[in-house]
Structure formats: C-alpha cells, structure tokens
Scaffold this motif. Structure first.
Motif, mmCIF file in Angstrom:
data_model
loop_
_atom_site.group_PDB
_atom_site.id
_atom_site.type_symbol
_atom_site.label_atom_id
_atom_site.label_comp_id
_atom_site.label_asym_id
_atom_site.label_seq_id
_atom_site.Cartn_x
_atom_site.Cartn_y
_atom_site.Cartn_z
ATOM 1 N N LEU B 39 0.801 -1.216 0.000
ATOM 2 C CA LEU B 39 0.000 0.000 0.000
ATOM 3 C C LEU B 39 0.837 1.271 0.000
ATOM 4 N N PHE B 74 -6.183 -6.886 5.114
ATOM 5 C CA PHE B 74 -7.172 -6.160 5.899
ATOM 6 C C PHE B 74 -7.837 -7.106 6.889
ATOM 7 N N MET B 77 -13.620 -5.063 10.676
ATOM 8 C CA MET B 77 -13.894 -4.705 12.068
ATOM 9 C C MET B 77 -15.274 -5.163 12.517
ATOM 10 N N SER B 87 -8.389 -4.917 -5.793
ATOM 11 C CA SER B 87 -7.931 -3.574 -6.170
ATOM 12 C C SER B 87 -9.095 -2.636 -6.464
ATOM 13 N N LYS B 88 -10.303 -3.173 -6.656
ATOM 14 C CA LYS B 88 -11.440 -2.309 -6.965
ATOM 15 C C LYS B 88 -12.514 -2.315 -5.899
ATOM 16 N N GLU B 89 -12.350 -3.109 -4.868
ATOM 17 C CA GLU B 89 -13.388 -3.202 -3.843
ATOM 18 C C GLU B 89 -12.740 -3.543 -2.510
ATOM 19 N N PHE B 90 -12.981 -2.698 -1.513
ATOM 20 C CA PHE B 90 -12.327 -2.913 -0.223
ATOM 21 C C PHE B 90 -13.244 -3.552 0.817
ATOM 22 N N VAL B 98 -17.800 -2.335 5.645
ATOM 23 C CA VAL B 98 -16.581 -1.585 5.384
ATOM 24 C C VAL B 98 -16.025 -1.139 6.736
ATOM 25 N N GLY B 99 -14.784 -0.766 6.752
ATOM 26 C CA GLY B 99 -14.160 -0.401 8.032
ATOM 27 C C GLY B 99 -13.220 -1.524 8.394
ATOM 28 N N VAL B 100 -11.936 -1.312 8.211
ATOM 29 C CA VAL B 100 -10.985 -2.387 8.438
ATOM 30 C C VAL B 100 -9.823 -1.908 9.281
ATOM 31 N N ILE B 102 -5.857 -2.278 9.032
ATOM 32 C CA ILE B 102 -4.874 -2.732 8.061
ATOM 33 C C ILE B 102 -3.796 -3.496 8.804
ATOM 34 N N GLU B 106 1.597 -1.563 4.929
ATOM 35 C CA GLU B 106 1.981 -0.162 5.047
ATOM 36 C C GLU B 106 3.447 0.023 5.456
#
Ligand SMILES: Nc1nc2c(ncn2[C@@H]2O[C@H](COP(=O)(O)OP(=O)(O)OP(=O)(O)O)[C@@H](O)[C@H]2O)c(=O)[nH]1
Ligand SMILES: [Mg+2]
Ligand SMILES: [Zn+2]
Lengths: 220, 116
Positions: B39, B74, B77, B87-90, B98-100, B102, B106
């Motif tokens: 990332l 990821f 949570m 790469s197109k959807e987290f 959603v809400g992770v 990491i 990094e």
C-alpha cells in the motif's frame, strides 16, 4: 566474512524527526497548522482563496505554497488575504518535506500568526509519507478525478484527518458514484470527517470553516 | 503527475545504512534489505539508478538492494475476517461491511544490512 546487522528503522525517520521539531515550533507560537494535499487541479488554491476571507475577522492566517517552479499559487493566496504567503520551490520534487517547511517557517514571524495553511504539491503518491509537522492533514478530492481514487491511492486516504470533496457543483455532469467512493474511504479511514463542497458556488464551505475554527479553539 | 521522491528516499536509505555500518565498524556494505508494503507504493526501479549515483565513493558503493514486498492484508472490524483487498473493492468479502484494520501492507523500512 559477511555479517548481517538488523536495522529495522523507518526509512523516512530523519524526516519524521524534523517534522516533530516543526510541530514544537508551531506549538510554541500557538499556531494551528493544516497540510492540504490533493492531485493537481483538485482545488487546493481555490479552497485557500475561499477559506481566507471567511476567516478574516477571526484569524491571522499565513500560507506556505509548495510548487515545482512558479509563484502563481502564493500570489493568489496573498491576494485572498493571507498575512504572509511563502512560496517554496521544490526544485522538481513532487512533495513538500519537513526540511522545506522548516525553511519556510524561518520566513514567517510566527508570533503574528494564528494559523498556517500549507498547500502541498499536487500529487497523490507520496505527500502523505513525508510528514511536515502540521497538526492536521487534509486531502482534497474532486469530482472530475473519478470515484476510484481511494482504491488507487490508498496511502493518501489512510493518513489524513479530514477529507474535502470539492467541485460538487459538477456532480450532475459526471458519473461519480458517491457510495462507491465513500465505501473505499470508509474502509481505509473509518469515520473520516468529510466536507462535500464547491469552491465555485460556495456550497458546503461553512461546515469546513466551522471545523477549522473548532480546531483552533480546541488548541488555544 | 511528477514523481521524483525516489532521490530523497534513496538518500535516506543510504544515511541509515551508513549510520548502522559505522556503529558496527564495518568496512563495506554489500547488501541492503528493504521492506515495502504493497500500500505504500513509494518507490520503483529508479531507486537502483539513484543508488548507483549517490552511494559512489562510500562504503556502500556497489551494494545490492533487495526489496521484500509485503502484500496488503485487511481485517474486517465487523466480523474479524482477514482478507486481501481487491484492487477495486475494499469491503469485506465475508459480511460486506466496510471499516478495516490494516494488518499489513503499510511497511516502509530498512530491515537489515549485510556488511564485511
Ligand atoms: N466547477 C468547479 N471548478 C473548480 C472548483 N474548485 C476549483 N475549480 C477549478 O479547478 C481548477 C484548478 O483549481 P486550483 O485551485 O488551481 O487547483 P490546485 O489544486 O491548487 O492546482 P495545482 O496547485 O496546480 O495542483 C481551476 O480552474 C478552478 O477554477 C469547484 O468547486 N467547481
Ligand atoms: Mg494550487
Ligand atoms: Zn466482515
């Protein structure tokens, strides 16, 4: 004979240390500093131009403008009411770093300033990695850039304290899926404070200015 | 988009390596081991070019740069599922939240150097 030495040091640690020094200097003078980052043309200078008059009665604001070669943006900031606008030519470098801000701070009489707005160089790859020592980092996204930017530049969305979504006046003309965009943002930076606004129409600017004033008040 | 941060990054790597080599009384640095999260995407091949330029006439001249790329990971949570982001959807492939956190991806550090 070869020997392995473990190092485990963050590669930008020297920059990080100087950033801390910048922050101490700002704190000593009680200056609230914001680092504005965005891709080229997202509206960093426009946001500064719209913000300054709205703070005029309340805060004395200095602006530091990172630009690869010209002083156009610093001139615009000065015209919009910055009490001092320092141009930092990065000499081709694609971001500001702590050394550059350190030098710029030397040109500002911090005791006469309440707030510092830093316009970083237009770039989504690396500015977030080079900490400056500002109190808040703000990313400005803009509608014409497209809704996929959080997915392509996760590092930028990760490290910021607030997000401005500029140029919302263009939403009717551009296929920008706001929920897809915000889902990416939410994954990377849950609960991120977000300000959808337009520097052209002025819509949404009050909330942004309010956020600045609240932060200054909290700091004082 | 201008991108020229490889030079200061390379300088930074050299400084850290030289500092640690000196501490160990090394005569020569032969290899550097760099860890880079998927990332952070902070450097590319041009770093080797800058390296050859700035490490010249130091004890790190001619050293090899090794990169260990750490894939992004990821953790949701909501349901605590660990996953590799698309790469197109987290959002979470398990529960859609959603809400992770990491977990990895990094990093950007110099892990070790080999010296003589
Ligand atoms: N329609 C629309 N255009 C805008 C808005 N904000 C800025 N612009 C336009 O976008 C262009 C770029 O704005 P700037 O403020 O110069 O952008 P910047 O991010 O400072 O650009 P660089 O410093 O060159 O990276 C200008 O033509 C602005 O008039 C907005 O809210 N709506
Ligand atoms: Mg600008
Ligand atoms: Zn889940």
């Amino acid at each position: 004979m070869t020997q392995r030495i473990p190092v485990v040091e963050r590669i930008l640690s020297a920059n990080d240390e100087l950033a801390e020094e910048n922050k101490s200097r700002l704190n000593a003078a009680n200056v609230f500093a914001v680092n504005l980052m965005a891709s080229p043309g997202a509206g960093k200078t426009s946001l500064i131009e719209q913000t300054l008059p709205r703070l005029a009665e309340k805060l004395r604001v200095a602006v530091v403008d990172g630009d690869i070669a010209t002083s156009i943006d610093a001139d615009r900031a000065a015209a919009a009411g910055a009490i001092v606008a320092v141009q930092v030519n990065t000499g081709g470098e694609c971001h500001l770093d702590a050394v550059m801000l350190h030098q710029a701070l030397g040109q500002i009489e911090l005791a006469t300033v309440d707030m510092l707005l830093v316009e970083n160089v237009g770039n989504l790859v690396c500015p977030a990695e080079f900490r400056l020592g500002t109190h808040k980092s703000v990313l400005i996204a803009s509608i014409p850039e497209g809704d996929d930017k959080p997915y392509k530049y996760p590092g930028m969305y990760r490290g910021v304290d607030a997000l401005v979504i500029n140029k919302i006046d263009l939403l009717p003309y551009i296929n920008f899926k706001m929920d897809y965009f915000q889902r990416g943002v939410e994954a990377l930076n849950p609960g991120l404070v977000t300000f959808p606004l337009s520097c052209s129409t002025g819509e949404g600017l009050d909330a942004w200015v309010h956020w600045i004033l609240e932060n200054v008040k909290r700091k004082a | 988009m201008p991108s020229m941060h490889e030079l200061p990054v390379t300088q930074s790597i050299l400084e850290i390596a030289l500092k640690h080599a000196e501490k160990a009384d090394a005569k020569r640095i032969t290899d550097l081991h760099i860890v880079m999260g998927e990332l952070s995407k902070l450097v590319d091949e041009s770093i080797q070019f800058y390296w050859d330029m700035i490490a010249k006439d130091t004890i790190a001249e001619g050293a090899n740069l090794h990169f260990r790329i750490v894939p992004a990971e990821f953790q949701c949570m909501a349901c605590f599922e660990k996953y590799k982001p698309d790469s197109k959807e987290f959002s979470c492939p398990n529960c859609g939240a959603v809400g992770v956190k990491i977990v990895a991806g990094e990093e950007f550090s110099l892990e070790a150097i080999d010296v003589e």
